[in-house]
Design an enzyme around this catalytic site. Structure first.
Site, mmCIF file in Angstrom:
data_model
loop_
_atom_site.group_PDB
_atom_site.id
_atom_site.type_symbol
_atom_site.label_atom_id
_atom_site.label_comp_id
_atom_site.label_asym_id
_atom_site.label_seq_id
_atom_site.Cartn_x
_atom_site.Cartn_y
_atom_site.Cartn_z
ATOM 1 N N THR A 123 27.387 40.219 41.952
ATOM 2 C CA THR A 123 27.464 40.812 40.619
ATOM 3 C C THR A 123 27.644 39.748 39.553
ATOM 4 O OG1 THR A 123 28.874 42.210 39.202
ATOM 5 C CG2 THR A 123 29.928 41.160 41.063
ATOM 6 N N ASP A 124 27.192 40.053 38.337
ATOM 7 C CA ASP A 124 27.412 39.129 37.219
ATOM 8 C C ASP A 124 28.880 39.027 36.837
ATOM 9 O OD1 ASP A 124 27.754 41.625 36.004
ATOM 10 O OD2 ASP A 124 26.169 41.347 34.520
ATOM 11 N N GLU A 125 29.697 39.962 37.306
ATOM 12 C CA GLU A 125 31.113 39.953 36.931
ATOM 13 C C GLU A 125 31.861 38.736 37.462
ATOM 14 O OE1 GLU A 125 33.274 43.663 37.015
ATOM 15 O OE2 GLU A 125 31.412 44.790 37.243
ATOM 16 N N TYR A 147 38.400 43.125 41.635
ATOM 17 C CA TYR A 147 37.067 43.356 42.194
ATOM 18 C C TYR A 147 36.199 42.118 42.081
ATOM 19 C CZ TYR A 147 32.102 44.455 41.986
ATOM 20 O OH TYR A 147 30.743 44.420 42.146
ATOM 21 N N LYS A 151 34.534 39.525 44.946
ATOM 22 C CA LYS A 151 33.111 39.236 45.073
ATOM 23 C C LYS A 151 32.842 37.735 44.920
ATOM 24 C CE LYS A 151 30.132 41.519 45.690
ATOM 25 N NZ LYS A 151 29.508 41.937 46.993
#
Length: 322
Positions: A123-125, A147, A151
């Site tokens: 994810t870009d997060e 989260y 990741k």
């Protein structure tokens, strides 16, 4: 070719499987889906009658089961993850155990059985928040939620297996996905289903947080390009090209559902809420030929229509979560 796909009863993974098994696809492809069927997994997302598809209910942390399935696999696409930021803020344990430990168990099994490519979906997060411009893949990771930290940890672990062991690992980092079959805790399906039910929608803070929106089918197209044409040990950003503030998105959803701003309830902002995400996906474009195919206006309208026409899919999910 035997493909092991983890977490494919969920939103993005099931779209990926449906794409690969669409009419005209090769009869030589065999897909094994490994999914724990947590709250976000839904077997109705898959065509279990397709003879090319085998479904196995199980946990990616079950090393014996993973080893058995990996022994028959040629390649892996790894979607399985706990992914809802709010849930990670309430309790991070499941996120660490599934996203980090589960990924490590899969990587160990892939290494033992010399399986590859191993496409790890991220994810870009993991990049944190960016005030202007867009993140390239080389940008340092700076996750701000449990989260995204889990990741980022799994990304680094996967890439370490390439650098240490030579495992053919390829990592994708996507922007915010939307489309049919998304569990109604994420913003677009939550707002649409609430509005269809005559309820209010909760808008964090002043709604100024900005996200890049990517249709799930475009994301799956990008993932398969990485699987087929990507380079081992590389990271590929996959973006949608439509940046909107949450307030702008809310306005579009209100309009699509025939509702007014009186249906919006401003709520306290999320803890550690990243202000803006934006990925530079020129690497996937230049190396792999990736380009989003869905116009956001059309894609959003079709998504709203899908939820309008498929109440039988989402209403039991909302009733159970309530």
């Amino acid at each position: 070719m035997n493909l092991l796909v983890t977490g494919a009863a969920g939103f993005i993974g099931s779209c990926y499987v449906r794409t690969l098994l669409a009419p005209g696809a090769s009869d030589a492809l065999r897909i094994t889906v490994l999914d724990k069927l947590t709250y976000a997994g839904n077997l109705t997302n898959l065509d279990l009658d397709d003879p090319r598809l085998q479904f196995v209910q199980g946990d990616i942390r079950d090393a014996d089961l993973v080893d058995k399935l990996m022994a028959d696999a040629d390649q892996v696409v790894h979607f399985a993850a706990e992914s809802h930021v709010d849930r990670s803020i309430a309790g991070a344990t499941d996120f660490v155990l599934t996203n980090v430990v589960g990924t490590q168990i899969l990587l160990d099994a892939a290494l033992r059985h010399r399986v590859g490519p191993f496409v790890h979906i991220s994810t870009d997060e993991v990049y944190g928040s960016i005030a202007s411009g867009s993140w390239p893949e080389e940008h340092p990771l700076a996750p701000n939620s449990p989260y995204s930290a889990s990741k980022a940890s799994s990304d680094l672990l996967a890439l370490a297996y390439h650098r240490t062991h030579g495992l053919d690992v390829r990592v994708t980092r996507c922007s915010n996905n939307y489309g049919p079959h998304q569990y109604p805790e994420k913003v677009i399906p939550l707002f649409v289903t609430n509005l269809l039910d005559g309820k209010t929608v909760p808008l964090y803070g002043q709604g100024l947080n900005v996200r890049d929106w990517l249709h799930v089918e475009d994301h799956c197209h990008g993932i398969d390009l990485v699987r087929a044409k990507g380079r081992p040990g590389e990271v590929y950003n996959i973006g949608g090209g439509t940046e909107l503030s949450n307030k702008e998105l809310t306005g579009l959803l209100l309009q699509a559902c025939g509702a007014g701003w009186d249906r919006v309830e401003y709520v306290a902002d999320r803890k550690g809420h990243d202000l803006r995400y934006s990925v530079d996906w020129s690497k996937a474009r230049d190396e792999l030929g990736y380009c989003p195919r869905h116009d956001f206006t059309t894609g959003l309208a079709e998504t709203v229509d899908w939820y309008r026409e498929n109440r039988a899919w989402w209403q039991p999910l909302k009733e159970r979560s309530a």
